[in-house]
Design a protein around this motif. Structure first.
Motif, PDB file in Angstrom:
ATOM      1  N   SER A  47       0.861  -0.998  -0.040  1.00  0.00           N
ATOM      2  CA  SER A  47      -0.115  -0.056  -0.050  1.00  0.00           C
ATOM      3  C   SER A  47       0.948   1.109   0.046  1.00  0.00           C
ATOM      4  CB  SER A  47      -0.844  -0.095   1.190  1.00  0.00           C
ATOM      5  OG  SER A  47      -1.690   1.386   1.523  1.00  0.00           O
ATOM      6  N   MET A  49      -0.318   3.962   1.116  1.00  0.00           N
ATOM      7  CA  MET A  49      -0.726   4.818   2.339  1.00  0.00           C
ATOM      8  C   MET A  49      -0.801   4.029   3.744  1.00  0.00           C
ATOM      9  SD  MET A  49      -4.154   6.790   0.837  1.00  0.00           S
ATOM     10  CE  MET A  49      -5.127   5.196   0.729  1.00  0.00           C
ATOM     11  N   LEU A  50       0.299   4.493   4.335  1.00  0.00           N
ATOM     12  CA  LEU A  50       0.628   3.774   5.729  1.00  0.00           C
ATOM     13  C   LEU A  50       0.139   4.733   6.627  1.00  0.00           C
ATOM     14  CD1 LEU A  50       4.208   2.620   4.672  1.00  0.00           C
ATOM     15  CD2 LEU A  50       2.077   1.140   4.954  1.00  0.00           C
ATOM     16  N   PRO A  51       0.199   4.342   8.071  1.00  0.00           N
ATOM     17  CA  PRO A  51      -0.288   5.247   9.118  1.00  0.00           C
ATOM     18  C   PRO A  51       0.433   6.420   9.340  1.00  0.00           C
ATOM     19  CG  PRO A  51      -0.507   2.966   9.602  1.00  0.00           C
ATOM     20  CD  PRO A  51       0.172   3.148   8.438  1.00  0.00           C
ATOM     21  N   LEU A  55       3.848   6.876   0.228  1.00  0.00           N
ATOM     22  CA  LEU A  55       4.783   6.468  -0.881  1.00  0.00           C
ATOM     23  C   LEU A  55       4.580   7.117  -2.128  1.00  0.00           C
ATOM     24  CD1 LEU A  55       5.259   2.572  -0.319  1.00  0.00           C
ATOM     25  CD2 LEU A  55       6.844   4.368   0.432  1.00  0.00           C
ATOM     26  N   ARG A 138      -3.239   6.769   6.597  1.00  0.00           N
ATOM     27  CA  ARG A 138      -4.102   5.880   7.029  1.00  0.00           C
ATOM     28  C   ARG A 138      -4.449   6.019   8.502  1.00  0.00           C
ATOM     29  NH1 ARG A 138      -5.444   0.579   4.491  1.00  0.00           N
ATOM     30  NH2 ARG A 138      -3.887   0.674   2.600  1.00  0.00           N
TER      31      ARG A 138
END
Lengths: 186, 250
Positions: A47, A49-51, A55, A138
């Motif tokens: 993904s 979108m990480l917390p 990226l 996220r």
């Protein structure tokens, strides 16, 4: 020369505001010298979108060797610029080789972000700018909210329980009758 | 029991009891296989409190061997032509039957709780993985082994680790979005691409979820105890019905 989408310092009328925002958005889009985006699972990552990070894809390799600046802002902060966050890598054919491992850079990881926050990101490489990417990190859900109740009764459970219960009952009746008959005979 | 014409019924009783003895011995052996838990997933069911698949296996060890002894006793009772012994045999078989029913029903019910969907396993992983409590340590060791051997990450996929908060994130911060056991390794056990694994490159970590494997193992255990136990019980029902009929007629 494209003008950056600027923040308003006074309050124009509603109509003027709408027109300016629309024009500003158009200008932003049409002013992009190159496009970037947040990587998603259609790319080669789990993904984009990480917390705590995002990226962001890299500028095109035609800009290789130049330093890239990152311009970012949130809903509550004005535009800030990080100078020379990385050097635009060369094209694919010059990947770093170590034995049989060939690696190439595919994204820039924007780190130390707040979870669930909205960000606007833009590269500037020399005099060229990318489009403004709007993305949010996220917001991790609480695992205590996962419902772990019995999901459903499977067919096996129903069949086994019903048939065995009936069989148990039939046997109980049969053995009771047999005992009674045996006792009577005695 | 009467002589002569009853020899046919006696031979049939002996044959059926012999077959029952073999089937119940197989149940005994299968239940031992389940109780031994070669796949090492018992902690997942123990921590959740839904471990009656294994309790059912332990009961089936008892009932399997008890059925074997009772059917041998039944053969002796028939050979001795003693009504009292046959009556005792019927009562014993019925009591063992009830216990085996309990084993089958409880095993299949708990299997539905545990692996009906991935929610329970996922929540347990997020809550206990990386925790220092005894339950947490057991779950951590189990999940590490599963991820390593089955080459998987998370319950449904690695995104489980970033969609939800977890004890792992709380204990170890956000340096790694997921445990290192999710990363692909070289043959010398070193992580193949640590940076790629941290960034989430599909080529650097395992992309499939572990739930499918966990579900298949628990299902395999459950079918061994409950479905095979059920088939043994169905045979015993017919055997007992036949025995009761012979007893009543003679």
């Amino acid at each position: 020369m494209c003008q950056r989408h600027s923040r308003f310092t006074q309050s124009p009328s509603a109509t003027m505001l709408t027109t300016l925002v629309f024009t500003g958005a158009l200008l932003t889009f049409t002013c992009a010298d190159f496009n970037v985006r947040i990587l998603d699972d259609k790319d080669v990552v789990v993904s984009g979108m990480l917390p705590d990070s995002l990226l962001l894809s890299l500028p095109p390799c035609s800009l290789e060797g130049q330093n890239a600046d990152l311009i970012y802002s949130t809903n509550t902060t004005s535009d800030k610029t990080l100078r020379s966050v990385f050097t635009v890598p060369t094209c694919v054919t010059s990947g770093r080789e170590e034995g049989t491992l060939v690696s190439r850079k595919i994204a820039y990881k924007v780190s130390n972000l707040a979870a669930g926050a909205h960000y606007r990101l833009q590269y500037q490489v020399g005099t060229q700018k990318s489009n403004v990417v709007t993305a949010s990190t996220r917001a991790a859900k609480d695992y205590n909210d996962i419902d772990t109740g019995l999901p459903a009764r499977s067919g096996a459970m129903v069949v086994i329980t019903v048939i065995l219960s009936v069989a148990m009952f039939v046997l109980m009746v049969a053995i009771t009758v047999t005992l009674v008959i045996a006792t009577d005979e005695d | 029991m009467a002589d002569g014409g009853d020899s046919y019924f006696m031979v049939l009783m002996i044959l059926l009891n012999s077959f029952g003895a073999a089937a119940s011995l197989a149940l005994f052996a299968l239940a031992i296989w389940v109780a031994v838990d070669g796949y090492g997933l018992y902690p997942i069911s123990w921590v959740s409190g839904k471990d009656d698949i294994f309790a059912g296996a332990w009961i089936a060890i008892f009932t399997g061997f008890a059925f074997f002894c009772a059917t041998v006793f039944g053969i002796l009772a028939v050979v001795k032509k003693s009504r009292l012994l046959v009556l005792l045999y019927l009562i014993l078989m019925f009591i063992i039957f009830i216990f085996e029913c309990a084993s089958c029903i409880t095993a299949v019910t708990h299997r539905d709780y545990l692996v009906g969907n991935s929610n329970l396993v996922k929540k347990q992983m997020l809550k206990y993985y990386g925790d220092n409590t005894p339950a947490g340590q057991q779950i951590t060791v189990t999940w590490n082994r599963v991820m390593r051997e089955v080459k998987c990450c998370g319950a449904d996929n690695p995104q489980d680790w970033i969609q939800y908060n977890s004890t792992f994130r709380m204990m170890y911060g956000t340096a790694y979005p997921w445990p290192q056991q999710c990363c692909k390794r070289l043959s010398n056990f070193e992580v193949a691409d640590a940076d790629g694994c941290k960034a989430g490159l599909n080529s650097a970590l395992f992309n499939k979820g572990c739930f499918k494997h966990i579900e298949s193992v628990f299902s395999r255990y459950t079918w061994s105890v409950s479905w095979y136990g059920f088939s043994v019980l169905m045979f015993m029902v017919s055997l007992l019905d036949y025995s009761i009929a012979c007893f009543s007629i003679s």
